[in-house]
Design an enzyme around this catalytic site. Structure first.
Site, mmCIF file in Angstrom:
data_model
loop_
_atom_site.group_PDB
_atom_site.id
_atom_site.type_symbol
_atom_site.label_atom_id
_atom_site.label_comp_id
_atom_site.label_asym_id
_atom_site.label_seq_id
_atom_site.Cartn_x
_atom_site.Cartn_y
_atom_site.Cartn_z
ATOM 1 N N GLY A 227 0.833 -1.192 0.000
ATOM 2 C CA GLY A 227 0.000 0.000 0.000
ATOM 3 C C GLY A 227 0.865 1.239 0.000
ATOM 4 N N PRO A 228 0.238 2.397 -0.114
ATOM 5 C CG PRO A 228 -1.337 4.030 -0.679
ATOM 6 C CD PRO A 228 -1.210 2.619 -0.199
ATOM 7 N N GLY B 184 3.291 5.383 4.497
ATOM 8 C CA GLY B 184 2.670 6.039 5.651
ATOM 9 C C GLY B 184 1.344 5.463 6.090
ATOM 10 C CB THR B 185 -0.965 3.043 4.694
ATOM 11 O OG1 THR B 185 0.036 2.242 4.066
ATOM 12 C CG2 THR B 185 -1.485 4.056 3.700
ATOM 13 C CE LYS C 295 3.775 -0.047 3.045
ATOM 14 N NZ LYS C 295 3.169 1.295 3.039
ATOM 15 C CB THR C 296 6.876 0.170 9.536
ATOM 16 O OG1 THR C 296 7.332 0.385 8.202
ATOM 17 C CG2 THR C 296 8.049 -0.174 10.417
ATOM 18 C CD GLU D 135 -12.409 4.536 -10.498
ATOM 19 O OE1 GLU D 135 -12.789 3.363 -10.690
ATOM 20 O OE2 GLU D 135 -11.373 4.998 -11.008
ATOM 21 C CG HIS E 59 -14.607 1.789 -14.429
ATOM 22 N ND1 HIS E 59 -14.376 1.326 -15.699
ATOM 23 C CD2 HIS E 59 -13.608 2.657 -14.164
ATOM 24 C CE1 HIS E 59 -13.278 1.899 -16.184
ATOM 25 N NE2 HIS E 59 -12.794 2.722 -15.268
HETATM 26 P P1 ADP Z 1 4.482 2.646 6.311
HETATM 27 O O1 ADP Z 1 5.424 1.616 6.832
HETATM 28 O O2 ADP Z 1 3.240 2.066 5.695
HETATM 29 O O3 ADP Z 1 5.126 3.630 5.394
HETATM 30 P P2 ADP Z 1 4.471 3.476 9.021
HETATM 31 O O4 ADP Z 1 4.082 2.225 9.693
HETATM 32 O O5 ADP Z 1 5.927 3.791 9.008
HETATM 33 O O6 ADP Z 1 3.931 3.493 7.533
HETATM 34 O O7 ADP Z 1 3.652 4.675 9.649
HETATM 35 C C1 ADP Z 1 4.294 5.789 10.203
HETATM 36 C C2 ADP Z 1 3.536 6.314 11.388
HETATM 37 O O8 ADP Z 1 2.259 6.803 11.006
HETATM 38 C C3 ADP Z 1 3.256 5.270 12.438
HETATM 39 O O9 ADP Z 1 4.309 5.123 13.294
HETATM 40 C C4 ADP Z 1 2.016 5.838 13.126
HETATM 41 O O10 ADP Z 1 2.366 6.829 14.058
HETATM 42 C C5 ADP Z 1 1.298 6.528 12.016
HETATM 43 N N1 ADP Z 1 0.257 5.653 11.440
HETATM 44 C C6 ADP Z 1 0.191 5.213 10.164
HETATM 45 N N2 ADP Z 1 -0.896 4.449 9.980
HETATM 46 C C7 ADP Z 1 -1.526 4.372 11.157
HETATM 47 C C8 ADP Z 1 -2.708 3.727 11.618
HETATM 48 N N3 ADP Z 1 -3.457 2.979 10.806
HETATM 49 N N4 ADP Z 1 -3.066 3.875 12.912
HETATM 50 C C9 ADP Z 1 -2.319 4.635 13.733
HETATM 51 N N5 ADP Z 1 -1.205 5.249 13.377
HETATM 52 C C10 ADP Z 1 -0.795 5.160 12.105
HETATM 53 ZN ZN ZN Z 2 -11.021 3.777 -15.208
HETATM 54 MG MG MG Z 3 7.437 1.660 6.535
#
Ligand code: ADP
Ligand code: ZN
Ligand code: MG
Length: 516
Positions: A122-123, A125-126, A128-129, A341, A344
């Site tokens: 996924g994009p 900052g969502t 994943k880490t 959308e 579609h």
């Molecule tokens: P990615 O790895 O997808 O780029 P991160 O896990 O590094 O994103 O997210 C960075 C920070 O953003 C996290 O440490 C948290 O503070 C905040 N964050 C992102 N998504 C969420 C979420 N779903 N719920 C709460 N905090 C989130």
């Molecule tokens: Zn389309």
């Molecule tokens: Mg990350």
């Protein structure tokens, strides 16, 4: 030509196998290049197989060198699932893994085989880490974090030996989570001279992964922002065969993230988080967290007791101004995306009721996509002409809806990948499948002996034109459904297939015949 053939085969496969198609809307002209590498995600029964059908982009490895010092660092995360808001589906999938990490022996006793690798995509900052860390935190096991770019070295063999060393260390530890961030850096080619190295590193990873057993209690989690750039070998059964989408939060999810991160922050009573959630379209969890932090910093500087609306607004404008322009759609753009959308979705609802509409969204899905329809086609052994025609109409429906609503002069670049795919299908029908005027001739095969078939391009155009007129007529008939759905999408941004179907069904001008 070869590229073309692969694509055709791919598209036919999509219709033929149980497949999931993302029909993507490419955002704007600057992103036109992105149309060259489309995302086609196929869910076969065993899991996801990714085919980057058209020319794979050879991007620069982002975050080069990042995390080099922290290579294979082992920590014991203190965060848990309660630190993750939104992402309910991802959390659900991870819950089963937590149980396994706590007591792998139980799974051995029942003869169950756990997935060895989980891919979060996924994009940026969502979360994943965050999800990966929370899994280790929940299970109370060590967390080995490293980045795919750690493995990309100039000298052949270095990456591979690093992989082996890491797994050796992890095996000694016992139960643990190994997290590989930016796995696309390892799973894709940087340039041709580095391909040897890449292959060796990838092979080392895959062979290490196949070498551990359920009883080991080791789970490898990988993350990527660029699913389409991954080597398909990574996604085969027994590898990263469980894939979890971690998308941008919709409005309700943004509210829950804002609530979570405002814990411990003194918000004044005039602050309305719901409004803020409505305003922060296309913000990721990380940007929401950052927004609140910026506001808190400003409030602390002023130091009169609390964070107020002005602090938040200021932080908001700073975030928007500083954001990658491509990520934040204007109101006008959102409207076009919603109409596109919806086109579609209505066409798919009417023309291919046997395909399950899983989700419609006007949130960016990464890689230049401004919105998407996620549709799971029925499994099929044989593709019929009418299926291909429906498929072409569904692909053209986004453009058709735009044209019907905004007129000829307001057409956007958003339909470029739809058009390309519809055209490829049409070309297959004309050239290879005998589905235009000559049911007994493969123009493609004929071309090998007698030179290219004259007029084939005209036939493709005529075929596309006919399908386009048909789908336009269909959408005009059901314009009310298109408009109702686009309004709903503007409101909620991302909708489950069931909700979408309900809205469409409630606004059809005539009922859908029970077909399929
Ligand atoms: P990615 O790895 O997808 O780029 P991160 O896990 O590094 O994103 O997210 C960075 C920070 O953003 C996290 O440490 C948290 O503070 C905040 N964050 C992102 N998504 C969420 C979420 N779903 N719920 C709460 N905090 C989130
Ligand atoms: Zn389309
Ligand atoms: Mg990350």
């Amino acid at each position: 030509m070869k590229r073309m053939t692969t694509t055709l085969t791919t598209l036919i496969l999509i219709a033929a196998l149980g497949a999931t198609m993302l029909s993507l809307t490419i955002q704007s002209a600057p992103n036109l290049r992105a149309t060259l590498s489309q995302i086609l995600i196929i869910i076969a029964m065993a899991g996801l197989i990714l085919l980057a059908a058209l020319g794979r982009r050879r991007g620069r490895t982002e975050a080069e060198g990042e995390g080099r010092g922290a290579f294979g660092k082992c920590t014991q995360p203190s965060c848990t699932f309660s630190d993750v808001a939104a992402n309910e589906q991802a959390l659900q999938s991870l819950e089963a893994l937590r149980d396994y990490l706590i007591c792998p022996d139980k799974y051995v006793r029942y003869g169950a085989r756990m997935p060895k690798g989980v891919l979060l995509y996924g994009p940026p900052g969502t979360g994943k880490t965050l999800l990966a860390r929370a899994l280790a935190g929940e299970a109370g096991v060590p967390f080995y974090a490293l980045s795919g770019s750690d493995f990309v070295e100039k000298y052949v063999g270095v990456g591979a030996s690093r992989v082996r060393a890491l797994f050796k260390k992890a095996r000694k530890t016992g139960r643990c989570v190994i997290f590989i961030d930016e796995i696309d850096a390892m799973g894709k080619r940087r340039d041709d001279s580095a391909s040897d190295e890449r292959d060796q590193t990838l092979n080392a990873l895959l062979s290490e992964m196949s070498g551990f057993y359920t009883g080991d209690g080791i789970i490898v989690i990988a993350a990527t922002n660029r699913m389409e750039a991954l080597d398909p070998a990574l996604l085969r059964p027994g590898r990263f065969d469980r894939q979890i989408e971690v998308g941008l939060p919709d409005r309700a999810q943004r509210l829950s993230i804002l609530k979570l991160h405002s814990r411990g922050k003194p918000l004044n009573t005039d602050v309305n988080l719901e409004e803020l959630a409505a305003q922060t379209v296309s913000f990721s969890g990380a940007s929401l967290e950052n927004l609140l932090n910026e506001a808190a910093l400003a409030a602390a500087e002023r130091d009169n007791g609390g964070i107020d609306v002005r602090d938040l607004q200021q932080a908001f404008y700073r975030a928007v101004a500083g954001a990658d322009r491509g990520m934040i759609a204007t109101e006008h753009e959102r409207r076009i995306i919603a109409v596109h959308e919806s086109g579609h979705a209505v066409a798919s609802y009417w023309l291919s009721p046997e395909n399950r509409l899983a989700r419609v969204s006007i949130l960016p899905a990464g890689h230049g996509a401004a919105g998407y329809n996620l549709c799971v086609p029925q499994e099929r052994i044989m593709v019929e002409k009418r299926h291909l025609e429906s498929q072409i109409q569904v692909l053209l429906a986004g453009r058709a809806a735009e044209q019907l609503i905004s007129g000829d002069d307001a057409l956007t670049a958003g339909a470029s990948s739809d058009l390309a795919r519809a055209t490829e299908l049409a070309a297959a029908m004309v050239m290879e499948l005998g589905m235009w005027d000559e049911p007994s001739v493969s123009l493609k095969a004929l071309g090998r002996y007698c030179g290219a078939g004259a007029g084939a391009a005209e036939s493709c155009k005529a075929l596309l034109h006919r399908q386009y007129e048909q789908v336009k007529a269909l959408l005009s008939t059901h314009m009310e459904a298109v408009l109702a759905l686009s309004e709903a999408l503007l409101e909620t941004e991302s909708m489950e297939g069931n909700a979408v179907e309900k809205i469409i069904a409630a606004h059809l001008s005539i009922e859908r015949p029970d077909s399929a």
